[in-house]
Scaffold this active site. Structure first.
Site, PDB file in Angstrom:
ATOM      1  CG  HIS B 136      -1.603  -1.336   1.354  1.00  0.00           C
ATOM      2  ND1 HIS B 136      -2.689  -1.690   0.599  1.00  0.00           N
ATOM      3  CD2 HIS B 136      -1.285  -2.412   2.100  1.00  0.00           C
ATOM      4  CE1 HIS B 136      -3.021  -2.936   0.903  1.00  0.00           C
ATOM      5  NE2 HIS B 136      -2.194  -3.399   1.799  1.00  0.00           N
ATOM      6  CG  ASP B 166      -0.496  -9.735   1.243  1.00  0.00           C
ATOM      7  OD1 ASP B 166      -1.221  -9.378   0.300  1.00  0.00           O
ATOM      8  OD2 ASP B 166       0.347  -8.996   1.765  1.00  0.00           O
ATOM      9  CE1 TYR B 396      -3.003  -0.633  -5.806  1.00  0.00           C
ATOM     10  CE2 TYR B 396      -4.406   0.823  -4.540  1.00  0.00           C
ATOM     11  CZ  TYR B 396      -3.795  -0.405  -4.707  1.00  0.00           C
ATOM     12  OH  TYR B 396      -3.960  -1.383  -3.763  1.00  0.00           O
TER      13      TYR B 396
HETATM   14  N1  LIG Z   1      -0.411 -11.420  10.953  1.00  0.00           N
HETATM   15  C1  LIG Z   1      -0.872 -10.954   9.798  1.00  0.00           C
HETATM   16  N2  LIG Z   1      -0.036 -10.376   8.922  1.00  0.00           N
HETATM   17  C2  LIG Z   1      -0.497  -9.885   7.766  1.00  0.00           C
HETATM   18  C3  LIG Z   1      -1.864  -9.967   7.423  1.00  0.00           C
HETATM   19  C4  LIG Z   1      -2.744 -10.585   8.358  1.00  0.00           C
HETATM   20  O1  LIG Z   1      -3.963 -10.700   8.140  1.00  0.00           O
HETATM   21  N3  LIG Z   1      -2.208 -11.046   9.538  1.00  0.00           N
HETATM   22  N4  LIG Z   1      -2.307  -9.433   6.245  1.00  0.00           N
HETATM   23  C5  LIG Z   1      -1.380  -9.276   5.142  1.00  0.00           C
HETATM   24  C6  LIG Z   1      -1.917  -8.376   4.109  1.00  0.00           C
HETATM   25  S1  LIG Z   1      -3.415  -8.779   3.386  1.00  0.00           S
HETATM   26  C7  LIG Z   1      -1.239  -7.287   3.643  1.00  0.00           C
HETATM   27  S2  LIG Z   1      -1.888  -6.396   2.337  1.00  0.00           S
HETATM   28  C8  LIG Z   1       0.086  -6.952   4.203  1.00  0.00           C
HETATM   29  C9  LIG Z   1       0.415  -5.471   4.194  1.00  0.00           C
HETATM   30  O2  LIG Z   1       1.726  -5.331   4.507  1.00  0.00           O
HETATM   31  P1  LIG Z   1       2.629  -4.156   3.897  1.00  0.00           P
HETATM   32  O3  LIG Z   1       2.259  -3.934   2.512  1.00  0.00           O
HETATM   33  O4  LIG Z   1       4.029  -4.514   4.216  1.00  0.00           O
HETATM   34  O5  LIG Z   1       2.156  -2.948   4.836  1.00  0.00           O
HETATM   35  P2  LIG Z   1       1.955  -1.406   4.588  1.00  0.00           P
HETATM   36  O6  LIG Z   1       1.877  -0.818   5.939  1.00  0.00           O
HETATM   37  O7  LIG Z   1       0.848  -1.154   3.671  1.00  0.00           O
HETATM   38  O8  LIG Z   1       3.326  -0.966   3.924  1.00  0.00           O
HETATM   39  C10 LIG Z   1       3.443   0.216   3.217  1.00  0.00           C
HETATM   40  C11 LIG Z   1       4.835   0.757   3.356  1.00  0.00           C
HETATM   41  O9  LIG Z   1       5.052   1.715   2.334  1.00  0.00           O
HETATM   42  C12 LIG Z   1       5.440   2.951   2.884  1.00  0.00           C
HETATM   43  N5  LIG Z   1       4.884   4.030   2.077  1.00  0.00           N
HETATM   44  C13 LIG Z   1       3.568   4.354   1.969  1.00  0.00           C
HETATM   45  N6  LIG Z   1       3.412   5.397   1.144  1.00  0.00           N
HETATM   46  C14 LIG Z   1       4.641   5.734   0.709  1.00  0.00           C
HETATM   47  C15 LIG Z   1       5.109   6.750  -0.171  1.00  0.00           C
HETATM   48  O10 LIG Z   1       4.376   7.566  -0.703  1.00  0.00           O
HETATM   49  N7  LIG Z   1       6.449   6.769  -0.389  1.00  0.00           N
HETATM   50  C16 LIG Z   1       7.314   5.902   0.206  1.00  0.00           C
HETATM   51  N8  LIG Z   1       8.590   5.998  -0.076  1.00  0.00           N
HETATM   52  N9  LIG Z   1       6.886   4.947   1.045  1.00  0.00           N
HETATM   53  C17 LIG Z   1       5.576   4.858   1.289  1.00  0.00           C
HETATM   54  C18 LIG Z   1       4.887   2.943   4.291  1.00  0.00           C
HETATM   55  O11 LIG Z   1       5.591   3.846   5.106  1.00  0.00           O
HETATM   56  C19 LIG Z   1       5.031   1.488   4.667  1.00  0.00           C
HETATM   57  O12 LIG Z   1       6.321   1.250   5.163  1.00  0.00           O
HETATM   58  O13 LIG Z   1       0.160  -7.447   5.547  1.00  0.00           O
HETATM   59  C20 LIG Z   1       0.017  -8.850   5.578  1.00  0.00           C
HETATM   60  N10 LIG Z   1       0.369  -9.293   6.902  1.00  0.00           N
HETATM   61  N1  LIG Z   2      -8.635  -0.363   8.890  1.00  0.00           N
HETATM   62  C1  LIG Z   2      -8.027  -1.152   8.005  1.00  0.00           C
HETATM   63  N2  LIG Z   2      -8.700  -1.583   6.922  1.00  0.00           N
HETATM   64  C2  LIG Z   2      -8.089  -2.420   6.057  1.00  0.00           C
HETATM   65  C3  LIG Z   2      -6.748  -2.794   6.198  1.00  0.00           C
HETATM   66  C4  LIG Z   2      -6.051  -2.307   7.340  1.00  0.00           C
HETATM   67  O1  LIG Z   2      -4.876  -2.600   7.540  1.00  0.00           O
HETATM   68  N3  LIG Z   2      -6.723  -1.504   8.210  1.00  0.00           N
HETATM   69  N4  LIG Z   2      -6.148  -3.622   5.276  1.00  0.00           N
HETATM   70  C5  LIG Z   2      -6.798  -3.797   4.000  1.00  0.00           C
HETATM   71  C6  LIG Z   2      -6.283  -5.002   3.334  1.00  0.00           C
HETATM   72  S1  LIG Z   2      -4.772  -4.929   2.588  1.00  0.00           S
HETATM   73  C7  LIG Z   2      -6.978  -6.151   3.287  1.00  0.00           C
HETATM   74  S2  LIG Z   2      -6.311  -7.508   2.500  1.00  0.00           S
HETATM   75  C8  LIG Z   2      -8.283  -6.268   3.945  1.00  0.00           C
HETATM   76  C9  LIG Z   2      -8.384  -7.536   4.775  1.00  0.00           C
HETATM   77  O2  LIG Z   2      -9.705  -7.838   5.006  1.00  0.00           O
HETATM   78  P1  LIG Z   2     -10.058  -9.196   5.728  1.00  0.00           P
HETATM   79  O3  LIG Z   2      -9.135 -10.267   5.292  1.00  0.00           O
HETATM   80  O4  LIG Z   2     -11.502  -9.440   5.569  1.00  0.00           O
HETATM   81  O5  LIG Z   2      -9.737  -8.770   7.233  1.00  0.00           O
HETATM   82  P2  LIG Z   2      -9.110  -9.527   8.502  1.00  0.00           P
HETATM   83  O6  LIG Z   2      -9.203  -8.526   9.587  1.00  0.00           O
HETATM   84  O7  LIG Z   2      -7.808 -10.137   8.249  1.00  0.00           O
HETATM   85  O8  LIG Z   2     -10.101 -10.709   8.793  1.00  0.00           O
HETATM   86  C10 LIG Z   2     -11.488 -10.536   9.000  1.00  0.00           C
HETATM   87  C11 LIG Z   2     -11.940 -11.295  10.204  1.00  0.00           C
HETATM   88  O9  LIG Z   2     -11.477 -12.633  10.154  1.00  0.00           O
HETATM   89  C12 LIG Z   2     -11.374 -13.086  11.488  1.00  0.00           C
HETATM   90  N5  LIG Z   2     -10.573 -14.321  11.554  1.00  0.00           N
HETATM   91  C13 LIG Z   2      -9.255 -14.495  11.786  1.00  0.00           C
HETATM   92  N6  LIG Z   2      -8.943 -15.825  11.767  1.00  0.00           N
HETATM   93  C14 LIG Z   2     -10.095 -16.500  11.537  1.00  0.00           C
HETATM   94  C15 LIG Z   2     -10.443 -17.884  11.421  1.00  0.00           C
HETATM   95  O10 LIG Z   2      -9.613 -18.786  11.511  1.00  0.00           O
HETATM   96  N7  LIG Z   2     -11.757 -18.174  11.166  1.00  0.00           N
HETATM   97  C16 LIG Z   2     -12.712 -17.220  11.053  1.00  0.00           C
HETATM   98  N8  LIG Z   2     -13.966 -17.591  10.808  1.00  0.00           N
HETATM   99  N9  LIG Z   2     -12.410 -15.902  11.153  1.00  0.00           N
HETATM  100  C17 LIG Z   2     -11.127 -15.555  11.398  1.00  0.00           C
HETATM  101  C18 LIG Z   2     -10.794 -11.905  12.219  1.00  0.00           C
HETATM  102  O11 LIG Z   2     -11.118 -11.977  13.601  1.00  0.00           O
HETATM  103  C19 LIG Z   2     -11.427 -10.735  11.517  1.00  0.00           C
HETATM  104  O12 LIG Z   2     -12.505 -10.201  12.241  1.00  0.00           O
HETATM  105  O13 LIG Z   2      -8.551  -5.167   4.789  1.00  0.00           O
HETATM  106  C20 LIG Z   2      -8.287  -3.918   4.167  1.00  0.00           C
HETATM  107  N10 LIG Z   2      -8.813  -2.880   4.992  1.00  0.00           N
HETATM  108 MO   LIG Z   3      -4.128  -7.029   1.900  1.00  0.00          MO
END
Ligand SMILES: Nc1nc2c(c(=O)[nH]1)N[C@H]1C(S)=C(S)[C@@H](COP(=O)(O)OP(=O)(O)OC[C@H]3O[C@@H](n4cnc5c(=O)[nH]c(N)nc54)[C@H](O)[C@@H]3O)O[C@H]1N2
Ligand SMILES: Nc1nc2c(c(=O)[nH]1)N[C@H]1C(S)=C(S)[C@@H](COP(=O)(O)OP(=O)(O)OC[C@H]3O[C@@H](n4cnc5c(=O)[nH]c(N)nc54)[C@H](O)[C@@H]3O)O[C@H]1N2
Ligand SMILES: [Mo+4]
Ligand code: SF4
Ligand code: SF4
Ligand code: SF4
Ligand SMILES: [Ca+2]
Ligand SMILES: [Ca+2]
Lengths: 279, 856
Positions: B136, B166, B396
């Site tokens: 992001h 992811d 984007y």
């Molecule tokens: N335990 C656990 N881990 C997860 C997940 C989960 O459900 N559980 N979900 C996963 C998912 S779905 C996702 S999408 C990932 C996200 O994980 P990441 O993509 O690693 O997280 P972001 O915080 O979106 O990282 C954005 C980075 O880009 C930098 N950045 C943002 N804008 C700019 C800019 O304009 N310029 C520059 N130079 N830098 C910028 C920010 O400072 C930040 O360091 O996490 C995953 N990790």
């Molecule tokens: N505020 C905010 N909004 C976001 C993001 C963020 O970082 N912050 N990230 C964005 C991104 S990149 C993504 S990919 C989406 C992710 O969107 P989602 O993948 O839908 O979000 P999560 O919070 O990972 O999971 C949703 C729910 O799954 C539940 N869960 C965890 N493990 C289990 C399990 O084993 N079984 C069941 N039934 N439920 C479980 C969690 O408690 C949670 O309430 O959100 C997006 N929106």
């Molecule tokens: Mo994601």
């Protein structure tokens, strides 16, 4: 004379904190001369979101209650302020940042704990109803503008009209026993102030347990019937709006073809009585 | 605005905004409230009522924190160099994360970076430069990492960090094999569902779905008002989530809390009830699906002697059999929507060890109920508003001015509209993101490509290093999130401190996370300090038409509201400066300024048909009017349920992927929903991880791993943080830190929160706001305990994505006070043949923290 009122619906609040953050956005690092000095970067909660969980896993609910200055009609803070706090004709209770300088004791004057102390500027501060914006023609303060659910609403109306709205919408004020006549009203406050009895009804027929839908659950207090609900398809029931610490109740559960079940519940706070099996 | 206040517009991950500026300083940021000339909202008529959204935009909390982040004390305002890093002498990689920094000039910084680029290419050969970003970014189609960054790195040749899917994980690696949808990474079509749901649906099952916290993705709070309509109509709600999430909190309904990663057992038991009680759509199953008999045999126990009864699932999930029977019966009788994940194709359950099984199960269940029939579909009112999907504006992921026609959605629908010089990476090497540490420290690793073009695109393993390529020697990191967001992340810390990396440069806005491990730091500015152009919630790419999450499509000219703070520069400017020093200046910019690129992109959209550039530049936004009711999009999968040619407006599957006639049927080999997957049969019918039919396969980390479970008896889930957008807006002294449910201030430090059931807490002598150590063999994180009934005994909850990494002692080897919960999550691939994280299958113990620096 029209006055500003804030109406807060506890059931619509999703704890997004948009109100809290927009308040900070408006006031941190911004000086609004004549209205309020800048809010410190951290620590103050001019709109303070309280959380309340009721019940026990898995029959629970959760509610959030934003709390601001109540902009009281009979405000203890004004009485204690030696002229530094005043109620404006439009209903907003406003701390004069110059006159109130050094008056740390005002923090204690508010029974709602709505006044915060600003160490840097040596001044008590609180929700200003964003009066500096209202005076520029804004139709609502920042927190209300940012609230996505309509949990926060303003009414700019005459007293009589506000009384009518209170009646019609069943509005309450927080801690009416303080007798300060708040201009901030609440809807669905029972989610904070009252409690529930919940449970599930099931039947075990030759080893297979099933939920019982449509069982009649009746709540008694000293043999007096208080309310009656039916279980849903999960066998769940919930009887709400009971006073906290209100002591013993009896529950009767009836379902055609089964013996009546009874349970006694001692209410201190909300309670999930678990699964009741009909035999 | 008067009094010297100017009102600009900008856009964020959580909605478009007005930006008020006075004397060169931002004074406030608010949601956009529309005026009289803006389009009127759509109206849906349902069950005798009419529903229409308010005429304004909403925003997320992280959007309202932007002012505090722009003026954060953690902003990087000058280029910096680690004090004991000497490019011509001692480099001291072991001191990364320990030794401090000194300010240097832009000229010095750019010179070091350019010299290192040339040196590693000359000394080591192609592939020596690795770059990776977060998923992001600050908002804007041009500045995005898929635009400006790709354009630069393609120009110098690089080893990209290859992202795992992811967000989708189990859907991509699992569900795809039953219903196709590969171009959506296994997610669903999402057209005109809001109207269908309001008109026809009787029950919604939110399964691993918390749109009130995640807003789908980028959807601000737009869905909230729509979900309130469900209450008005009395539509029944069920939540399946180990956590009583905020959607449950707001909407109420029945809450079922399975043990994490056991959902697929519950799926099978629901199917069992339907099969044994005749509660499914037999005609649909006969005409629109294949392989049902095979799955039925497994469900009923004919294959393995174990009938998948509600009682059987109870041992796995902990959910009483009676509740599953009640759910299955109600679901069977009622027209039901399934909201699987915040948008369809997400969900924490898809990031468990059994994520593929769960996602596959979601498709199988809906196939049994007649997916696409009125009131029977996927969604929780988060996607599928009746906005105009025909109006063209790129998201984007269309790649902005990257010129990258292979690595982005550029080829599909932007390149033709905004011609620019094509760019192309000549290095045929990639490093799987989840294995960056292995690549650097062990020198080799394997990945699986996630090519979404076809179902089979995921069947290709690749090796690092590539034949004849250089291993990575220089890491040009963009942003610094990975310690908070990847898995088992002490690995990443240890990698930085190894001598595998000769040079690390980090280009970031704030001094956080991985930035503290760089040799040279290049300070970037935020989108509020540069020009850009974009649309509300439009990411395009894998979430085609993602803007159907919002109530009003809004195109935004992102003004340069203020000058970049300190000596920070826009990312585009930084890349341009480097390019100039490499003789690539005009190749990079094509002579256009950032504002001129905005105009070039504007000209490629449908906007010029509606308003002039001048007007757009001045007003800052345009609301794309909804189409009249009779021209709304057809409902997702209705065509499929009725056996017609596909009529929903998405350009996939590719023509070649149809088995029969073009647009007839799905992308699968049979063209139908396949209970028994032909792609998995072709690929590896004996793969125990991913058999051709969906099965229950206990998680490899969980209650079925006896030794580990005895030591670490709590199952940790780490979903997406409610108040921040991943690491963005966390830490950095931002206003978000003051939110009670985000961090807790104890002894002057803002601690991350772990949520634990009151009984588990009592058994450990833990009280509210006690500092506790959450730990396992992989690491330890110090958190503030929150006692709650929102999580059942045996499970604990803590959001992922702390931006703060603050080791109590030696980096990589001591408890983290910052809150990087991903230090604890497993790095094992979800299934062997994948590049997939299973963060939500994680065993831990929680105990009071006494200030010690040891991990366990
Ligand atoms: N335990 C656990 N881990 C997860 C997940 C989960 O459900 N559980 N979900 C996963 C998912 S779905 C996702 S999408 C990932 C996200 O994980 P990441 O993509 O690693 O997280 P972001 O915080 O979106 O990282 C954005 C980075 O880009 C930098 N950045 C943002 N804008 C700019 C800019 O304009 N310029 C520059 N130079 N830098 C910028 C920010 O400072 C930040 O360091 O996490 C995953 N990790
Ligand atoms: N505020 C905010 N909004 C976001 C993001 C963020 O970082 N912050 N990230 C964005 C991104 S990149 C993504 S990919 C989406 C992710 O969107 P989602 O993948 O839908 O979000 P999560 O919070 O990972 O999971 C949703 C729910 O799954 C539940 N869960 C965890 N493990 C289990 C399990 O084993 N079984 C069941 N039934 N439920 C479980 C969690 O408690 C949670 O309430 O959100 C997006 N929106
Ligand atoms: Mo994601
Ligand atoms: S709530 Fe407190 S601060 Fe506000 S008007 Fe009443 S007494 Fe004064
Ligand atoms: S009215 Fe203004 S000052 Fe009061 S809480 Fe709302 S935003 Fe803050
Ligand atoms: S903005 Fe509205 S919904 Fe959000 S926390 Fe405040 S009152 Fe609740
Ligand atoms: Ca049904
Ligand atoms: Ca599996």
């Amino acid at each position: 004379m029209k006055k500003w009122h804030l109406i807060i619906d506890v059931e619509k609040c999703v704890d997004c904190n948009n109100c809290f953050l927009s308040c900070k956005d408006e006031h941190v690092d911004n000086d609004w001369p004549g209205y309020t000095r800048p809010q410190p970067r951290h620590g103050h909660r001019w709109i303070n979101i309280m959380r309340k969980e009721r019940g026990q896993y898995p029959l629970i609910d959760v509610a959030y209650r934003p709390t601001t200055c109540m902009h009281c009609e009979d405000a203890p803070c004004i009485k204690a302020s030696r002229g530094s706090i005043a109620k404006r004709p439009d209903g907003v209770v406003s701390i004069d940042p110059n006159k109130a300088k050094g008056q740390k004791e005002l923090v204690k004057a508010c029974p709602y704990q709505a006044i915060w102390w600003n160490e840097e500027h040596d001044v008590p501060q609180k929700c200003s109803f964003c009066a500096h914006l209202l005076d520029q023609g804004w139709k609502k303060p920042r927190c209300v503008q940012a609230c996505p659910t309509g949990a926060l609403k303003v009414e700019y109306v005459e007293d009589a009209e506000m009384s009518r709205i209170c009646q019609a919408d069943n509005l309450e004020v927080l801690q009416p026993e303080y007798n300060t006549r708040p201009s901030v009203y609440y809807k669905n406050l029972y989610r904070f102030t009252k409690c529930f009895i919940a449970g599930s009804v099931a039947v075990n027929s030759s080893g297979v347990v099933d939920c019982v839908e449509g069982a009649k659950v009746t709540l008694f207090r000293d043999e007096k019937k208080l309310s009656e609900v039916l279980t849903d398809n999960f066998g769940d029931f919930k009887i709400d709006n009971l006073p906290e610490n209100s002591g013993p109740y009896t529950i009767e559960i009836e379902m055609l073809g089964f013996e009546k079940a009874t349970a006694t519940v001692e209410i201190t706070t909300s309670q999930n009585i678990g699964t009741v099996y009909l035999g | 605005m008067g009094k010297g206040v100017k009102r600009y517009t900008s856009n964020t991950n959580g909605g478009p905004v007005f930006v008020y500026v006075k004397d060169g300083k931002i004074i406030r940021i608010t949601p956009i409230e529309f005026d009289e000339e803006d389009a009127e909202p759509w109206v849906v008529k349902a069950r005798g009522k009419t529903f229409s959204p308010p005429k304004k935009t909403t925003v997320n909390p992280h959007t309202l924190a932007w002012k505090s982040m722009i003026y954060s004390p953690d902003r990087l305002l000058y280029p910096m160099k680690r004090v004991d890093f000497d490019p011509n002498g001692e480099r001291n990689p072991q001191n990364r994360g320990i030794s401090g920094y000194e300010r240097i000039s832009w000229d010095e910084a750019l010179t070091i970076v350019v010299n290192e680029i040339k040196r590693v290419k000359k000394d080591h050969g192609p592939g020596a430069i690795m770059n990776g970003s977060g998923s992001h970014h600050t908002w804007g189609a041009l500045g995005y990492w898929l635009s400006a960054r790709l354009r630069f790195f393609n120009a110098i040749g690089w080893t990209p960090v290859v992202h795992n899917p992811d967000s989708w994980e189990g859907w991509f690696w699992g569900a795809t094999h039953h219903w196709g949808q590969s171009a959506r990474n296994g997610g669903s079509e999402t057209y005109n569902l809001v109207e269908d749901c309001l008109q026809n649906c009787e029950m919604i099952v939110f399964w691993s779905s918390d749109p009130e916290s995640t807003s789908g993705v980028y959807g601000a709070q737009e869905g909230t008002v729509r979900r309130q309509w469900l209450k008005e109509l009395g539509i029944k709600i069920v939540h399946v989530d180990p956590y009583y999430n905020h959607t449950a909190g707001l909407m109420g309904g029945k809450w079922l809390a399975p043990k994490p990663g056991t959902d697929s057992a519950m799926v099978l038991a629901i199917a069992y009830v339907w099969m044994t009680e005749n509660l499914y759509d037999k005609e649909y199953v006969a005409e629109r699906t294949t392989g049902f008999k095979k799955w039925q045999d497994y469900v009923l126990g004919k294959e393995d002697g174990v009938p998948k009864t509600p009682e059987w699932q109870e041992q796995e999930t902990g959910i009483p059999a009676k509740d599953i029977r009640a759910l299955a019966r109600e679901w069977g009788r009622k027209k039901t929507y399934l909201a699987a994940g915040g948008i369809i194709g997400f969900g924490g359950a898809c990031r468990t060890a059994t994520g593929t099984d769960w996602a596959r199960g979601m498709v199988c269940l809906m196939a049994m109920q007649g997916l696409g029939k009125p009131g029977v579909n996927m969604g929780g009112m988060q996607q599928g508003t009746p906005v105009d999907t025909r109006f063209y504006f790129p998201g984007y992921a269309e790649g902005g001015f990257s010129g990258d026609i292979f690595g982005t959605g550029n080829f599909l629908n932007l390149y033709q509209r905004m011609p620019n010089i094509v760019t192309m990476n000549t290095v045929n090497q990639g490093v799987p993101r989840l294995k960056i540490p292995e690549a650097i420290m062990e020198g080799r690793c394997e990945g699986w490509s996630a090519d979404a073009k076809t179902i089979e695109g995921q069947f290709f393993p690749f090796q690092y290093p590539s034949p004849g390529h250089s291993p990575v020697k220089m890491y040009y990191k963009y942003g610094g999130s990975h310690i908070g967001t990847m898995v088992d992340t002490n690995r990443y810390v240890n990698m930085y401190r190894s001598d595998g990396l000769e040079f690390v440069v980090n280009q970031s806005i704030w001094f956080e996370g991985e930035a503290q491990f760089a040799d040279v730091i290049l300070p970037a500015c935020t989108n509020f300090e540069r020009w850009d152009i974009s649309e509300f919630a439009n990411c395009g790419g894998y979430i085609y038409h993602s803007f159907t999450q919002v109530n009003h499509r809004v195109a935004v000219l992102q003004h340069k509201c203020i000058e970049p703070l300190g000596e920070s520069k826009s990312d585009i400017e930084i890349f341009l400066e480097l390019s100039k020093r490499l003789g690539l200046g005009s190749v990079y910019s094509e002579g256009s300024t950032e504002l001129e690129w905005c105009k070039r992109l504007f000209d490629g959209t449908d906007l010029p048909n509606r308003l002039s550039w001048k007007k757009f530049l001045k007003k800052g936004y345009y609301v794309i009017p909804p189409l009249p009711e009779n021209r709304r999009d057809p409902v997702s999968f209705r065509w499929y349920a009725e056996g017609r040619a596909k009529d929903t407006p998405e350009p996939f599957p590719a023509p070649a992927d149809y088995t029969g006639e073009y647009r007839m049927g799905l992308q699968t080999q049979s063209g139908k929903i396949e209970f028994e997957s032909s792609s998995l049969k072709r690929f590896d019918p004996n793969d125990p991880d991913r058999p051709p039919i969906m099965k229950y396969n206990p998680a490899w980390e969980g209650p079925h791993s006896p030794e580990l479970f005895a030591k670490y008896p709590l199952q940790l889930i780490s979903p997406h943080p409610k108040f921040t957008f991943h690491t963005q807006s966390d830490g950095k002294d931002s206003a978000i830190n003051d939110i009670k449910d985000h961090r807790v201030l104890i002894n002057g430090h803002y601690y991350w929160i772990v949520r634990i059931n009151s009984s588990d807490a009592a058994a450990r002598g833990i009280k509210e706001n006690d500092l506790v150590k959450v730990f396992n063999d992989r690491g330890a994180v110090v958190c503030a305990a929150q006692l709650t009934e929102r999580i059942p005994p045996g499970t604990v909850h803590s959001y992922e994505s702390s931006a703060v990494y603050k080791p109590a002692g030696e980096p990589g080897k001591s408890p983290d006070l910052g809150g990087c919960i991903n230090l604890l999550t497993p790095s094992r691939m979800m299934i062997k043949k994948s590049h997939a994280m299973a963060a939500n299958s994680c065993l831990v113990e929680v105990g009071k923290w006494g200030g010690e620096e040891s991990v366990s």
